[in-house]
Write a protein that holds these residues in place. Structure first.
Motif, mmCIF file in Angstrom:
data_model
loop_
_atom_site.group_PDB
_atom_site.id
_atom_site.type_symbol
_atom_site.label_atom_id
_atom_site.label_comp_id
_atom_site.label_asym_id
_atom_site.label_seq_id
_atom_site.Cartn_x
_atom_site.Cartn_y
_atom_site.Cartn_z
ATOM 1 N N UNK A 494 32.945 40.976 24.690
ATOM 2 C CA UNK A 494 33.699 41.387 25.889
ATOM 3 C C UNK A 494 34.457 40.173 26.413
ATOM 4 N N UNK A 495 35.742 40.184 26.182
ATOM 5 C CA UNK A 495 36.505 38.988 26.576
ATOM 6 C C UNK A 495 37.270 39.198 27.907
ATOM 7 N N UNK A 496 37.535 40.459 28.171
ATOM 8 C CA UNK A 496 38.298 40.660 29.423
ATOM 9 C C UNK A 496 38.101 42.055 29.964
ATOM 10 N N UNK A 497 38.618 42.317 31.149
ATOM 11 C CA UNK A 497 38.602 43.651 31.723
ATOM 12 C C UNK A 497 39.977 43.941 32.341
ATOM 13 N N UNK A 498 40.387 45.222 32.231
ATOM 14 C CA UNK A 498 41.620 45.589 32.933
ATOM 15 C C UNK A 498 41.224 46.249 34.242
ATOM 16 N N UNK A 499 41.798 45.751 35.339
ATOM 17 C CA UNK A 499 41.497 46.330 36.657
ATOM 18 C C UNK A 499 42.363 47.561 36.870
ATOM 19 N N UNK A 500 41.726 48.676 37.226
ATOM 20 C CA UNK A 500 42.463 49.926 37.424
ATOM 21 C C UNK A 500 42.143 50.443 38.836
ATOM 22 N N UNK A 501 43.171 50.703 39.581
ATOM 23 C CA UNK A 501 42.937 51.077 40.989
ATOM 24 C C UNK A 501 42.651 52.572 41.106
ATOM 25 N N UNK A 502 41.728 52.886 41.979
ATOM 26 C CA UNK A 502 41.384 54.287 42.262
ATOM 27 C C UNK A 502 41.525 54.505 43.770
#
Lengths: 729, 271
Positions: A494-502
């Motif tokens: 796991x190298x990164x995460x994409x932030x997704x707005x809710x």
């Protein structure tokens, strides 16, 4: 008084013994007069006076024949001394008759008859002197009082005349037209101003009745009020009235009529004052016109349009059908920007003219609402067809090019048409729906009309209210971030995460970005929302870093092109980084391919500056837009995110890969690597896809195969357990 | 528009249709400055009160004694309100006999009386005649011609003889006298006479009726009522008395029935 006492000639001043006799008579005389109560002299003065007269009487009596002149003078002296009353005279005569001779000692028998005869003569002379003096005095006093009367009369006449003259001057010279009428309304007097107004000589006005000046335009209240005036029930009235002059011309006037009462409050006559206000009215009408009409095109403006609309709703029967066409010119902004505002204005005038011609002919109101927006109010419609027919006419009218400044400008308009029954709607609703429908016509391709669609409208309304709720939602912390893992394909790390707005909308529930991000972009709210997202994501990433050190993922945050247009974003990003303490190397910013390709000028510089901070810029959805590959080289990009459709084609549903897609992906990966870019594959759903991607050299993957987007806790769990699919082969 | 005053009466209307107090008074005193309409009223009044001429004579006598009194006490300016038609024995003659520098301002509301007096006083610099009404005391006190002669900061003799009973209570006689009092400097005097029913009501009541009918209404007051009007003044000896009783020149000038004249007299002092 004193002069009477000392008026004796020296020869007549008596000696000592004579004095006593004289004093004796004087006292008796004084007593006689005193008892008649008719003296105002002091006793001393009276005695003095009477003494003098006594001396005279004595002298008159002693003379032979009697000195009647002196006796006469005594009578006159009495009158002059105002001892002139009948009682006084009677008392005087009595005392002379009875006491003079005894007091003076002249009543001895010797020569009595002669003395008595002389006494009678003296009395008669006194009486005569008295009578004459009194007559003269009366004449003088009467003349004096009559002269006084004349003086006063003349004064009063002068005052009267002056005030009359003053009145005349006012009446004749007043700038106003004035007339005085009796209580019936018959003119008694009029000035020249009135004559001018009526258009006939002053003499012809007298005797005419006010009613003769009635005008067909006079409201009935005026004549009713006039009745009240003449009957004394009202004292004053004022109204605007049209006057018809003898020559037939018409003027507007301001008429003021007053009832004049006398001291006992009885009505006596009426005064009318009339002022020509034709100019004033013209000015008022002009002002009214200006307030309700657009100065550029001469069409009714928004004010008048709304007034008419309200009026229509107030007056009409609920069954009556009403409609509206809202239209605006397609691409007018471009005309203004490229050809200048003057040309734009002339274009608008020309369009307004055409609209006016085609619509007004049909009897409807066309107005310019502002800018390049026009509206048509449709009354007494038979149905929607009639309304859309009007819209067609409008479009036809605008079909021919407009000649402006030697150029032939082609224009079109988008028209929103609404039609319904008056009882079913309100002015505000009708206007709003026409507006929304117009936007739909635009969205559907322009140069056309669209008629109201309930569903579209409600969707549009919903969108608008959602957009409007954004600011408050942000303030109320209704937004939250989910994170989707970005996995390194060769070792499953796991190298990164994409932030997704809710958006946790209180009423609508959980809303995905596709429901509100474009609204945020439209309203500009995206900037604030984006800032919040960035801050929150950085905070979260820093937190993970503190927990897991090098094992913590970087965070990838989406940026919209709108955000990138704000040059302040660079400084803000720097602020957020320092505020949260996140190392900039751990921040990735994603922009869509089209967004990146649109950046020229300032936005490109902003991108460079962001990259300059140390953030990694990624192109999202690569392959779905139109990339300018030569340009791509010069952008500060580090990552390509391969769009979902490419990944899907790598391993079809039945498992067999699509050869063409494979080759495309391979080419893209190679292209990316050549440009020193890493590649992240989006929408990885199956193991086969993951394997294929790994084989093709893709660096990272994102998708349901690895993990769905979830709250921070989910990521933490993954970090602890490292529970991600490990790649095979 | 209030500044423009139109004359109250039309020119034709003056003098000959209504009797006037000043002219009637003149007739009682044996003068001829009067018209038939005045003589007619006088004769009618004398039918009720035959001693009217004596009343007027006695009033003139009081006037002279009172004026002599105040001039002897140092008064150098006199305001004679209701001066009537000047005859001999008027205020300025009496005053000048004692002090030739006394100034007299005469006031009457009848324009004919004023014009008449002006004729007779023409050329006398120390006197002036103005037309004004006691009902508007401010207008009298503020009149320019009056102010030329009268200095309100110095003691003033105010003479209101034969006038007060022509002013009704409704016209606020007390208020009018108050205005005068406030304008009078300390040491000023007020000389007044006032008719009353106290003496001979059987005569004075019908007389009052008669005057009322002829539109020259008269209001007789009682001693108490008269005294009330002059609060704020102190009264000079012998107080408010019948006309002949006020400081007579000699005791035999008073008969046993001074009340038959039905008129009170007094001199008040403004302290």
């Amino acid at each position: 008084m004193s002069r009477l006492v000392h008026s004796l000639p020296a020869s007549q001043v008596p000696n000592g013994r004579a004095q006593t006799k004289i004093d004796a008579f004087t006292r008796e005389w004084a007593r006689a007069i005193g008892s008649t109560g008719q003296t105002t002299m002091t006793r001393t003065d009276l005695l003095g006076f009477l003494r003098t007269q006594t001396v005279r009487l004595t002298a008159a009596l002693r003379a032979d024949p009697a000195d009647l002149t002196t006796a006469d003078a005594v009578g006159a002296a009495l009158v002059e001394a105002h001892l002139a009353g009948a009682q006084t005279l009677r008392a005087t005569m009595a005392v002379i008759a009875e006491r003079l001779l005894p007091c003076l000692g002249l009543d001895s028998r010797r020569g009595r008859a002669r003395t008595r005869a002389r006494l009678v003569d003296v009395q008669a002379a006194v009486a005569a002197g008295y009578a004459n003096a009194l007559r003269e005095q009366t004449f003088r006093e009467q003349e004096r009082v009559y002269r006084a009367l004349l003086v006063v009369q003349r004064q009063t006449q002068d005052e009267w005349w002056t005030s009359e003259a003053r009145f005349r001057a006012v009446f004749a010279g007043a700038g106003l037209a004035m007339a005085i009428t009796d209580l019936n309304g018959q003119i008694i007097d009029a000035n020249q101003g009135m004559a001018d107004l009526a258009g006939c000589p002053v003499e012809r006005l007298t005797g005419r009745h006010i009613r003769q000046f009635a005008h067909p335009d006079d409201p009935p209240e005026v004549w009713a009020a006039f009745q009240e005036l003449t009957s004394g029930r009202r004292d004053h009235m004022r109204f605007d009235k049209r006057f018809r002059r003898s020559n037939g011309a018409s003027v507007w006037t301001d008429v003021s009529m007053s009832l004049i009462r006398d001291e006992d409050r009885h009505p006596r006559y009426m005064v009318a004052m009339i002022k020509d206000i034709t100019e004033r009215r013209a000015l008022q009408e002009q002002l009214h016109h200006q307030a309700t009409h657009d100065p550029l095109t001469g069409l009714p403006n928004r004010v008048l349009f709304l007034q008419r609309l309200d009026g229509l709703f107030e007056a009409a029967d609920p069954q009556a059908r009403v409609g509206m066409c809202f239209l605006d010119l397609d691409g007018f902004k471009t005309v203004n920007d490229t050809l200048g505002h003057e040309v734009g204005d002339r274009l608008l005038s020309a369009v307004a003219g055409r609209l006016d011609d085609c619509v007004s002919r049909l009897g409807h109101l066309v107005a310019r609402l502002g800018g390049d927006e026009f509206a048509v109010l449709l009354e007494r419609l038979s149905g929607l067809d009639e309304a859309t027919a009007v819209a067609d006419n409008i479009l036809d009218a605008l079909r021919a090019p407009v000649a402006v400044d030697g150029q032939q400008l082609r224009i079109s308009a988008s028209v929103g048409v609404v039609e319904r029954a008056v009882g079913d709607t309100s002015p505000a609703e009708l206007t709003r729906d026409a507006d929304v429908t117009m936007y739909r016509a635009k969205a559907e391709g322009r140069g056309r009309w669209a008629s109201f669609d309930t569903e579209y409208n409600s969707r549009a309304v919903a969108r608008q209210s959602l957009a409007a709720a954004l600011p408050q939602a942000l303030a109320r912390r209704e937004f939250a971030l989910d994170y989707q893992p970005l996995v390194r394909l060769h070792d499953g790390a796991l190298v990164g995460v994409e932030a997704l707005v809710r958006w946790h909308h209180p009423r609508l529930g959980l809303l995905m970005p596709n429901k509100f991000i474009d609204l945020a972009e439209d309203t500009g709210m995206i900037v604030e929302l984006g800032r919040w997202v960035l801050r929150e994501a950085c905070r979260q990433a820093q937190h993970w870093h503190e927990q897991h050190r090098d094992g913590a993922p970087f965070v990838s945050v989406n940026l919209s092109v709108r955000q990138v247009r704000e040059p302040a974003i660079v400084a803000e990003t720097a602020d957020i980084l320092s505020e949260t303490g996140l190392d900039v190397a751990r921040l990735q910013l994603e922009l869509t391919e089209s967004a990146v390709m649109e950046t020229t000028g300032e936005p490109a510089q902003t991108l460079r500056d962001l990259a300059g901070l140390g953030a990694r810029i990624a192109i999202d959805d690569f392959g779905t837009g139109y990339s300018n590959l030569a340009y791509l080289r010069h952008l500060p990009i580090r990552v390509l995110k391969l769009a979902g459709p490419f990944v899907e084609g790598l391993a079809g549903r039945d498992g067999a890969p699509d050869r063409v897609d494979q080759r495309i992906v391979a080419a893209l990966v190679e292209l990316a690597h050549t440009l020193d870019l890493t590649v992240t594959a989006e929408g990885v759903q199956t193991e086969a896809q993951a394997n294929a991607l790994r084989t093709l050299g893709c660096d990272t993957g994102q998708g349901w195969y690895f993990a769905q987007a979830g709250p921070p806790e989910k990521i933490e769990q993954l970090l602890r357990t490292r529970h991600l699919p490990v790649p095979t082969a | 528009m209030a500044a423009v005053t139109r004359p109250e009466r039309a020119p034709e209307d003056l003098g000959l249709s209504r009797p006037n107090a000043a002219r009637v008074y003149d007739y009682y005193l044996g003068g001829a400055h009067n018209f038939e309409v005045d003589r007619e009223l006088a004769r009618a009044a004398m039918r009720h009160m035959p001693q009217l001429p004596q009343v007027m004579q006695a009033e003139r006598g009081f006037l002279h004694r009172a004026v002599r009194f105040i001039v002897n006490d140092g008064i150098e300016q006199i305001l004679d309100i209701g001066c009537g038609i000047s005859m001999t024995g008027n205020v300025h003659e009496v005053a000048h006999a004692i002090n030739p520098s006394v100034r007299v301002a005469c006031v009457d509301r009848d324009p004919i009386a004023v014009a008449n007096s002006r004729q007779m006083l023409a050329g006398k610099g120390s006197t002036t005649v103005i037309q004004a009404d006691l009902r508007e005391p401010d207008a009298i006190l503020g009149n320019a011609r009056v102010r030329q002669l009268i200095d309100l900061d110095k003691p003033l003799g105010v003479v209101i003889v034969g006038v007060l009973h022509f002013i009704s209570d409704r016209e606020d006689l007390a208020g009018i006298l108050g205005v005068l009092r406030n304008a009078m400097a300390s040491g000023s005097y007020l000389v007044m006479t006032h008719g009353s029913h106290d003496g001979q009501p059987a005569q004075t009541r019908p007389m009052q009726e008669l005057y009322q009918q002829r539109d020259t209404p008269i209001w007789f007051r009682s001693l108490r009522q008269i005294a009330d009007l002059f609060r704020g003044f102190s009264v000079v000896d012998p107080g408010i008395v019948w006309l002949p009783q006020w400081r007579p020149d000699s005791p035999c000038d008073i008969d046993e029935h001074p009340e038959r004249l039905s008129r009170y007299a007094a001199v008040f002092r403004r302290d």
